[in-house]
Design a protein around this motif. Structure first.
Motif, mmCIF file in Angstrom:
data_model
loop_
_atom_site.group_PDB
_atom_site.id
_atom_site.type_symbol
_atom_site.label_atom_id
_atom_site.label_comp_id
_atom_site.label_asym_id
_atom_site.label_seq_id
_atom_site.Cartn_x
_atom_site.Cartn_y
_atom_site.Cartn_z
ATOM 1 N N GLN A 7 0.837 -1.212 0.000
ATOM 2 C CA GLN A 7 0.000 0.000 0.000
ATOM 3 C C GLN A 7 0.868 1.257 0.000
ATOM 4 O OE1 GLN A 7 -3.226 0.411 -0.378
ATOM 5 N NE2 GLN A 7 -3.477 -1.798 -0.586
ATOM 6 N N SER A 14 3.838 6.233 -5.367
ATOM 7 C CA SER A 14 3.893 6.535 -6.802
ATOM 8 C C SER A 14 2.671 7.333 -7.289
ATOM 9 C CB SER A 14 4.070 5.238 -7.602
ATOM 10 O OG SER A 14 3.128 4.303 -7.178
ATOM 11 N N GLN A 50 3.877 1.536 -1.201
ATOM 12 C CA GLN A 50 4.465 1.688 -2.537
ATOM 13 C C GLN A 50 3.465 2.368 -3.483
ATOM 14 O OE1 GLN A 50 7.430 1.462 -3.842
ATOM 15 N NE2 GLN A 50 6.495 2.066 -5.803
ATOM 16 N N LYS A 51 2.186 1.922 -3.369
ATOM 17 C CA LYS A 51 1.147 2.488 -4.239
ATOM 18 C C LYS A 51 1.035 4.006 -4.017
ATOM 19 C CE LYS A 51 -3.434 1.380 -4.308
ATOM 20 N NZ LYS A 51 -4.509 0.485 -3.866
ATOM 21 N N ARG A 52 1.041 4.390 -2.740
ATOM 22 C CA ARG A 52 0.868 5.826 -2.441
ATOM 23 C C ARG A 52 2.125 6.624 -2.787
ATOM 24 N NH1 ARG A 52 -1.525 3.597 2.828
ATOM 25 N NH2 ARG A 52 -3.585 3.032 2.054
#
Ligand code: FAD
Length: 407
Positions: free
Chosen positions: A237, A243, A239-241
């Motif tokens: 999660q 990028s 990592q998602k935020r």
């Protein structure tokens, strides 16, 4: 050409993070020993007005240490943000735990300061100390400990000789490894994402934390309408935020953080850090001693890593200041006897708070929150939170049983 000179000092501190530099400043102020600090990184440079990524809370005990060592002269007050209220809870009960400095007759619990600014202030303080030598870009690689001294080598082949090695080289401490000191470790399988923001309104002087099933979200108020948001979640999660575009991240913050955050005007910077717990089985060995994150790493939700490291600095200086030999075994044991149980209690207390608010089933969380509100259960938790805020040891250990076994 290889440098063949030998680095010689009464005490060599390995690691020039906040704990290592504060250790040198305290020892230089309170003892007559010669001290060398080695750090594998570059020397900290001047910090401009821009907000730096990492921020630390300093409690009143930590501030007293820095004042005493003359560090505050290099730390302009406009970069220090007072906090006088702490709140922690869940979405259902956001203020389940709330404390005001005024409750214990204090003006404030402490301040928030950027790590790089504090480290640079410490470095400047030490540059003016004739008995302190600062060596950057120097990595410790080996040690041979003898009865009356220690020899060692740096990565670049330089030799060192000293009467005491202080390991202040962080969570992956090479000094701890070379000293043969094992540690208990726990990986929380979580990361802390730090998001520095500018808000449309001042965040005031309250620091708050809301526990959610995936991890806490927290606000640290800073100067000039800025704040540091800490968002704990799984590495995926985070990592998602990391990028996301700024607009998408602003929308995600608005959804996940409570409305009291207000409006985010701009995302200034973001970064991610793994979360772990570590406690060295012992702090002292033959002519070697550990302080700071080299000795203990605590979940950052309590904002205590630096504060515990600075408490080590005070305790180790007290143990050494009457000694002619800084590596005397009885002095190092005295330090260990004082600090190990205190740090174990802090680590265990924070672990219990973490469990309390992240119980897997919602009904259990409600029970925990209701339990916290009843006066008899509140007392030990409140004592623990107050000791975190002020840096004073707990007067009774009832609130937090020790998970670790004392060495
Ligand atoms: C997200 C997050 C938020 C946090 N918030 C807070 C907070 O609000 N309040 C708080 O008190 N704490 C907080 N902490 C914890 C705090 O940042 C750490 O406890 C603290 O920085 C540790 O300082 P240290 O000097 O012990 O170690 P470090 O900062 O890790 O410094 C170690 C130094 O040793 C050097 N080094 C490493 N290996 C070698 C070697 N072999 N030879 C020579 N040098 C070496 C490194 O270059 C480094 O400079 C937070 C931590 C995280 C992850």
């Amino acid at each position: 050409m290889t440098d063949t000179s030998t680095i010689t000092s009464d005490i060599i501190i390995v690691g020039g993070g906040i704990a290592g530099l504060a250790m040198a400043a305290r020892l230089a102020h309170r003892t007559a020993f010669t001290i060398t600090v080695l750090d594998s990184d570059r020397a900290p440079g001047p910090v401009d007005e821009t907000l730096q990524l990492r921020t630390t809370s300093l409690n009143s005990a930590a501030l007293d240490l820095l004042k005493d060592a003359g560090v505050m002269a290099h730390l302009p007050t406009r970069f220090l943000t007072d906090f006088d209220r702490l709140e922690a809870g869940s979405r259902e009960a956001p203020e389940a735990l709330s404390f005001s400095a005024a409750d214990i007759d204090l003006d404030r619990f402490g301040v928030f300061v950027e790590n790089d600014r504090l480290r640079h202030a410490l470095w400047q303080t030490l540059e003016a100390q004739p008995r302190v030598t600062l060596i950057s870009e120097a990595r410790l690689s080996s040690l041979q400990r003898h009865d009356d001294h220690v020899d060692g080598l740096l990565d670049d082949g330089r030799a060192l000789t000293t009467r005491l090695i202080i390991g202040a080289d962080g969570a992956r401490s090479q000094a701890r490894h070379l000293g043969g000191i094992s540690s208990q470790q726990r990986d929380y399988a979580q990361e802390a994402m730090i998001i520095n923001v500018r808000l449309t309104e001042s965040p005031g002087h309250t620091t708050w934390q809301i526990f959610t099933p995936s991890g806490p979200v927290a606000l640290l108020p800073l100067h000039d309408r800025q704040a540091s948001l800490i968002w704990y979640d799984s590495p995926g999660q985070v990592q998602k935020r990391m990028s996301m575009s700024d607009d998408a991240l602003r929308a995600a913050i608005a959804e996940a953080f409570p409305a009291r955050l207000g409006s985010v005007e701009a995302i200034l910077e973001r970064g991610r850090f793994p979360i772990r717990r570590l406690h060295a089985q012992r702090y002292a060995g033959k002519r070697l001693v550990l302080i700071g994150d080299a000795a203990h790493v605590i979940h950052p939700m309590a904002g205590q890593g630096v504060n515990l490291g600075l408490a080590d600095v005070v305790a180790l200086t007290e143990a050494l200041e009457q000694e002619s030999d800084p590596g005397a075994g009885h002095a190092l044991s005295r330090y260990q006897r004082r600090q190990w149980p205190r740090n174990a209690a802090m680590l265990a207390g924070v672990e219990q708070l973490h469990h309390l608010f992240t119980l897997p089933f919602a009904p259990l969380r409600h029970l925990a929150e209701r339990g916290l509100k009843s006066a008899d259960r509140m007392a030990p938790v409140k004592r623990f939170m107050m000791s975190l805020a002020t840096g004073q040891p707990m007067t009774s250990g009832k609130g937090c049983k020790d998970h670790d076994t004392q060495p």
